[in-house]
Design a protein around this motif. Structure first.
Motif, short mmCIF file in Angstrom:
data_model
loop_
_atom_site.label_atom_id
_atom_site.label_comp_id
_atom_site.label_asym_id
_atom_site.label_seq_id
_atom_site.Cartn_x
_atom_site.Cartn_y
_atom_site.Cartn_z
N LYS A 150 0.87 -1.20 0.03
CA LYS A 150 -0.01 0.03 0.03
C LYS A 150 0.91 1.17 -0.07
O LYS A 150 0.52 2.38 -0.57
CB LYS A 150 -0.87 0.13 1.43
N ARG A 209 -8.66 -0.50 14.16
CA ARG A 209 -7.90 -1.67 14.13
C ARG A 209 -8.56 -1.93 15.74
O ARG A 209 -8.58 -1.19 16.69
CB ARG A 209 -6.29 -1.29 14.30
N TYR A 223 -7.58 3.69 12.90
CA TYR A 223 -6.35 2.94 12.51
C TYR A 223 -5.47 4.19 12.34
O TYR A 223 -4.16 4.08 12.42
CB TYR A 223 -6.71 2.48 11.08
N ASP A 251 -8.87 -5.58 11.37
CA ASP A 251 -9.09 -4.40 11.04
C ASP A 251 -10.29 -4.39 10.20
O ASP A 251 -10.70 -5.06 9.54
CB ASP A 251 -8.03 -3.97 9.82
N GLU A 264 -9.06 -7.45 7.53
CA GLU A 264 -8.07 -8.64 7.44
C GLU A 264 -7.86 -8.74 9.03
O GLU A 264 -8.14 -7.90 9.98
CB GLU A 264 -6.62 -8.18 6.88
#
Ligand SMILES: Nc1ncnc2c1ncn2[C@@H]1O[C@H](COP(=O)(O)OP(=O)(O)O)[C@@H](O)[C@H]1O
Ligand SMILES: [Mg+2]
Length: 296
Positions: A150, A209, A223, A251, A264
């Protein structure tokens, strides 16, 4: 008496100290009186266990929680074995680690609350495109079995059309180098909910998160450095029944239509703490949870 000991990667320039990236965590542990140790990961990877544990010191009486960089599952397994041979037990086993780290391992447990995904072993673009047919036409988002690229968005993770699959996989592999894990995961490119421009640079999207420890949700935070309100996140506590790991992260991403998806799972020890999460609160919650589990 503290109920666990934290193991950090040693700082490459000062092998007795943890990598400075963990300084905030270190000072929280010092304040809370929780013991810590270091391991030289480069030496561990090279198979030199004497060097790896040179500054480890005496074996702690408490079980160990690793907090550090993502390791390949075999490296984590070697770490667990090396610790065991020094009389130390890790709370996360090598099997737990695999289950929380590798996409093909955890995806079945989140499929009903995530968006679609297919994956292949290895990095053959023809094979990846074949698998991607199940998802419908591009655009796709790709990553390896553990991480994306990313940081080099879009060319390392966004596949706009079929001919972009091969160069995008190459960019992902070049970026991930020897960290590349397993194979390629392919997902439809989703429209994430845009929050705004970050004062620290870059675009912000709404993501959260969560950390789970011994079956309890111990933290839920935005996050990024700026984010939405965690109270909007649906109850995800059921995950503790589905993920076979005592310490993992999850997440959650919010899409433009307002729907929340579990993006994920990650190993709790190698998932970064979101910047707004206080390490003091995080480690206090772990300590509380472990003492309660011990008392139960
Ligand atoms: N299918 C997707 N569509 C659009 N954006 C995505 C998609 N999957 C992930 N992302 C974005 O890319 C980021 C990195 O993806 P993620 O799967 O979390 O990989 P990593 O393991 O590198 O964190 C996520 O935080 C999310 O913002
Ligand atoms: Mg991620």
């Amino acid at each position: 008496m503290p109920s666990f000991c934290v193991l950090f990667p040693a700082f490459c320039d000062g092998l007795r100290e943890p990598d400075p990236s963990f300084n905030r965590e270190l000072s929280a542990l010092e304040t809370l009186g929780i013991p810590w140790r270091v391991v030289n990961l480069d030496a561990l990877r090279g198979g030199d266990l004497v060097k790896a544990f040179r500054f480890f010191g005496d074996a702690p009486s408490q079980p160990i929680i690793y907090r550090g960089w993502i390791l390949h599952p075999e490296e984590f397994s070697n770490l667990v074995d090396a610790l065991a041979s020094r009389g130390c037990r890790t709370i996360t086993t090598a099997e737990n680690y695999r289950q929380a780290l590798l996409f093909p391992e955890f995806y079945p447990a989140i499929a009903d609350c995530s968006f679609p995904a297919v994956w292949i072993e290895g990095s053959d673009p023809v094979h990846a495109l074949q698998a991607a047919q199940q998802l419908g036409p591009p655009p796709y988002f790709i990553k390896d079995h553990a991480k994306s690229a990313k940081e080099i968005w879009p060319h390392g993770c966004v596949v706009l059309d079929k001919k972009a699959m091969a160069p995008t996989i190459r960019a992902l592999q070049d970026f991930r180098e020897d960290q590349f894990e397993g194979g390629i995961v392919i997902r439809p490119l989703m429209r994430r909910r845009y929050i705004g421009e970050s004062p620290f640079g870059g675009e912000l999207f709404e993501e959260y998160r969560l950390f789970f420890f011994l079956g309890s949700l111990i933290s839920l935070s935005a996050y990024d450095r700026i984010g939405g309100s965690g109270s909007s996140v649906p109850d995800c506590r059921f995950l503790s029944q589905r993920i076979d790991s005592p310490f993992f992260s999850a997440d959650v991403v919010v899409c433009e239509d307002g729907r929340h998806y579990i993006l994920e799972i990650g190993d709790g020890g190698s998932s970064a703490l979101p910047p707004t999460l206080s390490p003091m609160e995080f480690y206090s919650a772990m300590e509380r949870t472990l003492s309660q589990a011990g008392a139960a």
